[in-house]
Design a protein around this motif. Structure first.
Motif, mmCIF file in Angstrom:
data_model
loop_
_atom_site.group_PDB
_atom_site.id
_atom_site.type_symbol
_atom_site.label_atom_id
_atom_site.label_comp_id
_atom_site.label_asym_id
_atom_site.label_seq_id
_atom_site.Cartn_x
_atom_site.Cartn_y
_atom_site.Cartn_z
ATOM 1 N N GLU A 14 0.835 -1.212 0.000
ATOM 2 C CA GLU A 14 0.000 0.000 0.000
ATOM 3 C C GLU A 14 0.864 1.255 0.000
ATOM 4 O OE1 GLU A 14 -3.143 -0.050 3.033
ATOM 5 O OE2 GLU A 14 -2.885 -2.232 2.992
ATOM 6 N N LYS A 15 0.197 2.369 -0.285
ATOM 7 C CA LYS A 15 0.903 3.647 -0.390
ATOM 8 C C LYS A 15 0.963 4.324 0.981
ATOM 9 C CE LYS A 15 0.362 7.981 -2.864
ATOM 10 N NZ LYS A 15 0.073 8.569 -4.155
ATOM 11 N N LEU A 16 2.143 4.844 1.339
ATOM 12 C CA LEU A 16 2.271 5.536 2.630
ATOM 13 C C LEU A 16 1.852 7.002 2.478
ATOM 14 C CD1 LEU A 16 5.716 4.165 3.948
ATOM 15 C CD2 LEU A 16 3.418 3.201 4.258
ATOM 16 N N SER A 17 1.266 7.541 3.564
ATOM 17 C CA SER A 17 0.816 8.941 3.530
ATOM 18 C C SER A 17 1.964 9.872 3.922
ATOM 19 C CB SER A 17 -0.336 9.139 4.505
ATOM 20 O OG SER A 17 0.157 8.997 5.832
ATOM 21 N N ARG A 18 1.783 11.170 3.655
ATOM 22 C CA ARG A 18 2.786 12.169 4.070
ATOM 23 C C ARG A 18 3.047 12.068 5.579
ATOM 24 N NH1 ARG A 18 5.140 16.945 2.588
ATOM 25 N NH2 ARG A 18 4.188 16.944 0.539
ATOM 26 N N GLU A 19 1.951 11.944 6.356
ATOM 27 C CA GLU A 19 2.094 11.903 7.823
ATOM 28 C C GLU A 19 2.941 10.696 8.233
ATOM 29 O OE1 GLU A 19 -0.884 12.380 6.227
ATOM 30 O OE2 GLU A 19 -0.662 14.532 6.603
ATOM 31 N N ASP A 51 5.604 5.044 -5.073
ATOM 32 C CA ASP A 51 5.288 5.794 -6.288
ATOM 33 C C ASP A 51 5.966 7.168 -6.248
ATOM 34 O OD1 ASP A 51 3.750 7.510 -4.793
ATOM 35 O OD2 ASP A 51 1.826 6.732 -5.484
ATOM 36 N N ASP A 52 5.786 7.936 -7.341
ATOM 37 C CA ASP A 52 6.488 9.226 -7.445
ATOM 38 C C ASP A 52 6.134 10.157 -6.292
ATOM 39 O OD1 ASP A 52 7.291 8.149 -9.804
ATOM 40 O OD2 ASP A 52 6.803 9.895 -11.035
ATOM 41 N N GLU A 53 4.844 10.139 -5.910
ATOM 42 C CA GLU A 53 4.420 11.060 -4.856
ATOM 43 C C GLU A 53 5.056 10.685 -3.507
ATOM 44 O OE1 GLU A 53 0.207 11.238 -4.237
ATOM 45 O OE2 GLU A 53 0.410 12.971 -2.895
ATOM 46 N N GLU A 54 5.025 9.401 -3.193
ATOM 47 C CA GLU A 54 5.648 8.954 -1.926
ATOM 48 C C GLU A 54 7.144 9.292 -1.919
ATOM 49 O OE1 GLU A 54 4.344 4.776 -2.571
ATOM 50 O OE2 GLU A 54 4.238 4.710 -0.388
#
Ligand code: URA
Length: 433
Positions: A14-19, A51-54
Motif C-alpha cells: 500500500e501507499k504511505l501517507s505524508r504523515e 510511487d512518485d508522490e511517496e
C-alpha cells in the motif's frame, strides 16, 4: 501512529501517507524507531517500491532534516551535478571548472569513495594543501569571487540520508530505485542550486546494471526534481569499463588536468561536454546545442577552464604547481606493466573488477575510517574495442607494496579479455529531461 503498522502497510504494497513518512523519518532520527524496524521497512520498500508522490515526500522530508543551503547571495544561475557512482569517474573535476568558465557559478558538494566507487573529495585531497572542509560562509565568499568551489558535504547536510544509507549498506537495500532517488535528490535539494544535471551510470562498475532500471531511476529523479521546483536533466552513461584511462586518486586528478589542457581521453571529454550541454540548455541562456558544444570545447582549447581549476586550487589552499609538475602529486614506488600474450581486440575491461583490483592496492576504503593511499592505481592503455598486438602493454599498476600488487594483479587477470572480433561500444546511452 505505530511503526509496525507502517511496515505492514508497505509490506502489503500500500501507499504511505505524508504523515506516515514524516513520522518515520522524525522518529528514526530521534532514535525512537530502532534499526531493526527501519531495516524491515527498507526491505518492504525494496520489494514493494514507492510511487512518485511517496518518493517526493520522502525526498523533501529527508532534505529538511538538515540545513537547506541558501546560495541566494551568489548572483546568477547556480548549477549542480551528481553522479550515481562509477569507476575512474573524474567528471566533476573537469565539469565544474568548465561550467564555471562558461559563466555559471558552481558551489559543488561532493562525497568520498563509497563501496567500490571513487569519491571526488578523496581525489582532490591528493593535491598538496587542498582544503575540502570550508565553512558555508567561505564557500559563498569564494564562489562570489571566483565562481567555483568543491567541498565535502557539511555535517548537517541531510542527516537522515547518512543514517539510512549506513543501514541500507548492511541490509542489502542499496539498489532500490526509490531509495537511491530519495538519497541523491534530498542532497541535491539541500545543496541549494537552481539547476541539477545527473549522471546515472549503468553497467558492471555501477550500482545499477540494467538500462531499464537506469531509465526508471532517471525518470523518477526528473519527476522529483520538477515537483520540488528544480530544473533537471539526466544523462545515462555506460560504466561497463572505467571512464578514461586511469583509476586511482592522484592518477585521476592528473588525467582531469590533462583533459582541461585538451589532451584527455575522448570518453571523459564526451561525457563532460554532454553534461555541460544539458546544464546550459536548462539555463535557457542558449538553445543551439551545437553552439553550446563548440563554446564549451573552446573554453578548454583557450585555457579558460584550466585557469578556473587553478583558481580553485589556489583559493582552497592547494599547491597549483601540480598543474605543471605532476611529480608534486603523491608518487607510487612501484610501476608494473602487464603485457598482452596475444593479438586481438579488447572485448572486456570490467570496471567492477578493476575497481576491486585498485582497492587491493590501497586506493579505497573497506571501513569508514580506513586511510587511503592516494598514489596507487591503474593506468589503462587499451580500452574496450582497441586493437592490441602481442607483447603490447595493456595496463600499468602503480603500487607501494609488492604483496598488495600481487593480489591486485590476480584480480585483474579476470578483468579483461582479448578476442578476435572488434566490439562496438557506446558511452552516452540516453538523455532524459
Ligand atoms: N549515491 C547516493 O548518494 N545514494 C545512493 O543511494 C546511491 C548512490
Amino acid at each position: 501512529m505505530r511503526m509496525v503498522d507502517i511496515i505492514i502497510k508497505k509490506r502489503n504494497g500500500e501507499k504511505l501517507s505524508r504523515e506516515e513518512i514524516e513520522f518515520l523519518i522524525d522518529k528514526y532520527l530521534e532514535n525512537e524507531i530502532p534499526d531493526y524496524q527501519m531495516s524491515a521497512l527498507l526491505m518492504a520498500i525494496y520489494f514493494r517500491g514507492m510511487d512518485d508522490e511517496e518518493t517526493t515526500i520522502l525526498t523533501e522530508k529527508m532534505a529538511n532534516t538538515g540545513k537547506i543551503i541558501d546560495l541566494s547571495e551568489i548572483e546568477g544561475i547556480k548549477i549542480d551535478k551528481h553522479s550515481t557512482g562509477g569507476v575512474g569517474d573524474k567528471t566533476t573535476l573537469v565539469f565544474a571548472p568548465l561550467i564555471s568558465a562558461y559563466g555559471f557559478p558552481i558551489a559543488k558538494m561532493s562525497g568520498r569513495s563509497l563501496g567500490h566507487t571513487g569519491g571526488t573529495i578523496d581525489k582532490l585531497e591528493s593535491i598538496p594543501g587542498f582544503r575540502t572542509n570550508l565553512t558555508l560562509e567561505e564557500v559563498i565568499n569564494q564562489v562570489k569571487k571566483i565562481g567555483i568551489s568543491i567541498v565535502g558535504q557539511t555535517e548537517n547536510l541531510v542527516p537522515a540520508d547518512k543514517k539510512i544509507y549506513a543501514l541500507r549498506d548492511v541490509t542489502g537495500t542499496v539498489d532500490s530505485i526509490p531509495l537511491i532517488a530519495s538519497s541523491i535528490m534530498s542532497k541535491k535539494i539541500a545543496g541549494g542550486s537552481d539547476i541539477i544535471v545527473l549522471d546515472v551510470k549503468v553497467g558492471k562498475g555501477a550500482f545499477i546494471e540494467s538500462i531499464d532500471k537506469a531509465e526508471k531511476l532517471a525518470t523518477l529523479m526528473v519527476n522529483i526534481g520538477r515537483r520540488l521546483g528544480k530544473k533537471i536533466s539526466v544523462v545515462i552513461s555506460n560504466m561497463d569499463e572505467p571512464l578514461g584511462n586511469t583509476v586511482g586518486n592522484s592518477l585521476e586528478v592528473i588525467e582531469a588536468i590533462e583533459t582541461l589542457k585538451g589532451y584527455g581521453p575522448s570518453d571523459l571529454k564526451e561525457l563532460v561536454i554532454n553534461l555541460g550541454v544539458q546544464a546550459v540548455l536548462l539555463s535557457g541562456k542558449e538553445k543551439d546545442e551545437e553552439k553550446i558544444r563548440r563554446d564549451l570545447e573552446n573554453l578548454i582549447k583557450n585555457g579558460s577552464a584550466l585557469k578556473k581549476f587553478r583558481d580553485l586550487i589556489v583559493a582552497q589552499g592547494g599547491n597549483d604547481e601540480v598543474i605543471d609538475n605532476y611529480k608534486l602529486f603523491p608518487q607510487a614506488k612501484i610501476q608494473k606493466e602487464i603485457f598482452s600474450r596475444e593479438e586481438g581486440y579488447i572485448t572486456k575491461m570490467d570496471a567492477y573488477l578493476i575497481a576491486k583490483s585498485v582497492m587491493a592496492l590501497g586506493a579505497g576504503r573497506d571501513k569508514k575510517d580506513d586511510v587511503i593511499d592516494l598514489s596507487v592505481g591503474i593506468k589503462i592503455h587499451k580500452k574496450l574495442g582497441d586493437k592490441v598486438e602481442k607483447n603490447e602493454p595493456i595496463v600499468t599498476f602503480f603500487a607501494n607494496d609488492s604483496s598488495k600488487l600481487s593480489i591486485a594483479q590476480e584480480i585483474f587477470k579476470n578483468a579483461y579479455k582479448i578476442g578476435k572480433d572488434r566490439i562496438d561500444k557506446r558511452l552516452i546511452l540516453k538523455i532524459i529531461k
